[in-house]
Design a protein around this motif. Structure first.
Motif, PDB file in Angstrom:
ATOM      1  N   ILE A 100       0.935  -1.202  -0.035  1.00  0.00           N
ATOM      2  CA  ILE A 100       0.027   0.057  -0.055  1.00  0.00           C
ATOM      3  C   ILE A 100       1.001   1.112  -0.002  1.00  0.00           C
ATOM      4  CG2 ILE A 100      -1.792  -1.263   1.222  1.00  0.00           C
ATOM      5  CD1 ILE A 100      -1.014   0.776   3.681  1.00  0.00           C
ATOM      6  N   ASP A 101       0.063   2.357  -0.349  1.00  0.00           N
ATOM      7  CA  ASP A 101       0.644   3.773  -0.421  1.00  0.00           C
ATOM      8  C   ASP A 101       0.231   4.318   0.893  1.00  0.00           C
ATOM      9  OD1 ASP A 101       2.663   3.866  -2.384  1.00  0.00           O
ATOM     10  OD2 ASP A 101       1.072   4.385  -3.905  1.00  0.00           O
ATOM     11  N   LEU A 102       1.054   4.795   1.921  1.00  0.00           N
ATOM     12  CA  LEU A 102       0.347   5.328   3.278  1.00  0.00           C
ATOM     13  C   LEU A 102       0.842   6.769   3.043  1.00  0.00           C
ATOM     14  CD1 LEU A 102      -1.287   4.636   5.934  1.00  0.00           C
ATOM     15  CD2 LEU A 102       1.152   4.135   6.772  1.00  0.00           C
ATOM     16  N   THR A 103      -0.220   7.638   3.452  1.00  0.00           N
ATOM     17  CA  THR A 103       0.211   8.836   3.698  1.00  0.00           C
ATOM     18  C   THR A 103      -0.349   9.326   5.222  1.00  0.00           C
ATOM     19  OG1 THR A 103      -0.282   9.626   1.440  1.00  0.00           O
ATOM     20  CG2 THR A 103      -0.070  11.387   3.129  1.00  0.00           C
ATOM     21  N   LEU A 104       0.382   9.691   6.266  1.00  0.00           N
ATOM     22  CA  LEU A 104       0.218  10.211   7.300  1.00  0.00           C
ATOM     23  C   LEU A 104      -0.292  11.519   7.434  1.00  0.00           C
ATOM     24  CD1 LEU A 104       3.153   8.576   9.128  1.00  0.00           C
ATOM     25  CD2 LEU A 104       0.980   7.563   8.860  1.00  0.00           C
ATOM     26  N   LYS A 105      -1.032  11.799   8.379  1.00  0.00           N
ATOM     27  CA  LYS A 105      -1.608  13.139   8.875  1.00  0.00           C
ATOM     28  C   LYS A 105      -0.515  14.247   9.260  1.00  0.00           C
ATOM     29  CE  LYS A 105      -6.308  11.863   9.817  1.00  0.00           C
ATOM     30  NZ  LYS A 105      -7.285  11.776  11.238  1.00  0.00           N
ATOM     31  N   LYS A 112       5.771  11.864   5.259  1.00  0.00           N
ATOM     32  CA  LYS A 112       4.629  11.566   5.672  1.00  0.00           C
ATOM     33  C   LYS A 112       4.156  10.555   4.952  1.00  0.00           C
ATOM     34  CE  LYS A 112       2.267  16.037   6.666  1.00  0.00           C
ATOM     35  NZ  LYS A 112       0.978  16.966   6.339  1.00  0.00           N
ATOM     36  N   LYS A 113       4.877  10.145   3.534  1.00  0.00           N
ATOM     37  CA  LYS A 113       4.596   9.107   2.688  1.00  0.00           C
ATOM     38  C   LYS A 113       5.460   7.928   2.753  1.00  0.00           C
ATOM     39  CE  LYS A 113       2.606  12.204  -0.401  1.00  0.00           C
ATOM     40  NZ  LYS A 113       1.919  12.658  -1.789  1.00  0.00           N
ATOM     41  N   TYR A 114       4.815   6.856   2.725  1.00  0.00           N
ATOM     42  CA  TYR A 114       5.495   5.470   2.813  1.00  0.00           C
ATOM     43  C   TYR A 114       4.772   4.564   2.073  1.00  0.00           C
ATOM     44  CZ  TYR A 114       7.401   7.328   7.307  1.00  0.00           C
ATOM     45  OH  TYR A 114       7.938   8.225   8.087  1.00  0.00           O
ATOM     46  N   SER A 139      15.229  -3.090   6.301  1.00  0.00           N
ATOM     47  CA  SER A 139      13.870  -3.424   6.369  1.00  0.00           C
ATOM     48  C   SER A 139      13.257  -2.550   7.590  1.00  0.00           C
ATOM     49  CB  SER A 139      13.342  -4.748   6.488  1.00  0.00           C
ATOM     50  OG  SER A 139      11.934  -4.863   6.422  1.00  0.00           O
ATOM     51  N   HIS A 140      12.419  -1.702   7.577  1.00  0.00           N
ATOM     52  CA  HIS A 140      11.662  -1.140   8.858  1.00  0.00           C
ATOM     53  C   HIS A 140      10.492  -1.200   8.850  1.00  0.00           C
ATOM     54  CE1 HIS A 140      15.283   1.532   8.988  1.00  0.00           C
ATOM     55  NE2 HIS A 140      15.487   1.549   7.510  1.00  0.00           N
ATOM     56  N   VAL A 141       9.845  -1.077  10.142  1.00  0.00           N
ATOM     57  CA  VAL A 141       8.588  -1.310  10.289  1.00  0.00           C
ATOM     58  C   VAL A 141       7.914  -0.121  11.081  1.00  0.00           C
ATOM     59  CG1 VAL A 141       6.787  -2.567  11.897  1.00  0.00           C
ATOM     60  CG2 VAL A 141       8.834  -3.561  11.074  1.00  0.00           C
ATOM     61  N   LEU A 142       6.845   0.493  10.502  1.00  0.00           N
ATOM     62  CA  LEU A 142       6.235   1.569  10.941  1.00  0.00           C
ATOM     63  C   LEU A 142       4.914   1.227  11.534  1.00  0.00           C
ATOM     64  CD1 LEU A 142       5.799   4.726  10.849  1.00  0.00           C
ATOM     65  CD2 LEU A 142       4.723   4.634   8.774  1.00  0.00           C
ATOM     66  N   GLY A 143       4.617   1.653  12.877  1.00  0.00           N
ATOM     67  CA  GLY A 143       3.359   1.211  13.476  1.00  0.00           C
ATOM     68  C   GLY A 143       2.322   2.407  13.523  1.00  0.00           C
ATOM     69  N   VAL A 149      -3.932   8.318   9.955  1.00  0.00           N
ATOM     70  CA  VAL A 149      -3.915   7.917   8.155  1.00  0.00           C
ATOM     71  C   VAL A 149      -4.565   9.355   7.791  1.00  0.00           C
ATOM     72  CG1 VAL A 149      -4.340   6.542   6.452  1.00  0.00           C
ATOM     73  CG2 VAL A 149      -3.543   5.544   8.448  1.00  0.00           C
ATOM     74  N   ARG A 150      -4.052   9.819   6.822  1.00  0.00           N
ATOM     75  CA  ARG A 150      -4.730  10.743   5.773  1.00  0.00           C
ATOM     76  C   ARG A 150      -5.285   9.961   4.664  1.00  0.00           C
ATOM     77  NH1 ARG A 150      -1.765  15.707   5.169  1.00  0.00           N
ATOM     78  NH2 ARG A 150      -3.275  16.665   6.635  1.00  0.00           N
ATOM     79  N   ASP A 151      -4.351   9.172   4.140  1.00  0.00           N
ATOM     80  CA  ASP A 151      -4.644   8.350   2.907  1.00  0.00           C
ATOM     81  C   ASP A 151      -3.919   7.024   2.798  1.00  0.00           C
ATOM     82  OD1 ASP A 151      -6.212   8.313   0.159  1.00  0.00           O
ATOM     83  OD2 ASP A 151      -4.096   8.277  -0.685  1.00  0.00           O
TER      84      ASP A 151
END
Length: 182
Positions: A100-105, A112-114, A139-143, A149-151
């Motif tokens: 997935i593409d994840l954008t944080l608030k 913000k984008k991962y 390799s990293h893990v983002l909890g 989540v913005r998007d």
């Protein structure tokens, strides 16, 4: 009842998942639907939205929106596409293991984008989700939790030799119709 409630009640009543609905320019009403895992559809087997699914939902929505007195010019019912948005916790659980593409608030560690693989943590997805991503060779893990989540969207996977994870019908099934005027 407002138009959003009418759309949601109708789509879920037919056994589909309402991904999103929005009003566009010049009276356009766009409704994005997906199939619900485990449900058998009269339009045929498979996990992807078909044109027949869109036609069925369009016909029913036209009737309901007219009865409810909802004003619109054109109604468009379609699949959410290859880059399906993930909005509800159920979406994240359903697509665990997908890229997935994840954008944080809020900015976290300078960005913000991962992009990475989605994982559900433990037995309670509401307690937390994870994104496993690469930075260089590490390799990293983002909890994260849903409120951060913005998007979030699936990363389209296309294999031109064998089709895609989401076949052509999923990316392009659409049914459009004229609308109702008050």
């Amino acid at each position: 009842m407002n138009w959003q409630q009418a759309v949601e009640r109708t789509v879920t009543g037919l056994g589909y998942d309402l991904v999103d609905c929005e009003r566009g320019l010049r009276g356009l009403l766009c409704v994005y639907i997906d199939r619900t895992p485990g449900v058998v559809y009269p339009t045929g087997p498979g996990e992807f939205i078909t044109v027949e699914d869109c036609e069925q939902v369009t016909r029913q929505l036209q009737r309901v929106l007219e009865v409810e007195g909802c004003d619109y010019e054109r109604l468009e019912v379609s699949s959410p596409g290859l880059d399906r948005p993930l909005r509800r916790l159920d979406d994240f659980v359903r697509y665990a293991g997908s890229e997935i593409d994840l954008t944080l608030k809020v900015v976290f560690q300078g960005r913000k984008k991962y992009r990475g693989a989605l994982r559900v943590v433990g037995d309670d997805p509401a307690a937390g989700l994870e994104l496993v991503f690469q930075e260089g060779k590490e390799s990293h893990v983002l909890g994260f939790v849903l409120d951060e989540v913005r998007d979030a969207r699936l990363v389209p996977v296309v294999d031109f030799k064998r089709g895609s994870r989401r076949d052509a019908a999923a990316g392009g099934a659409t049914q459009e119709s004229g609308g109702h005027e008050e």
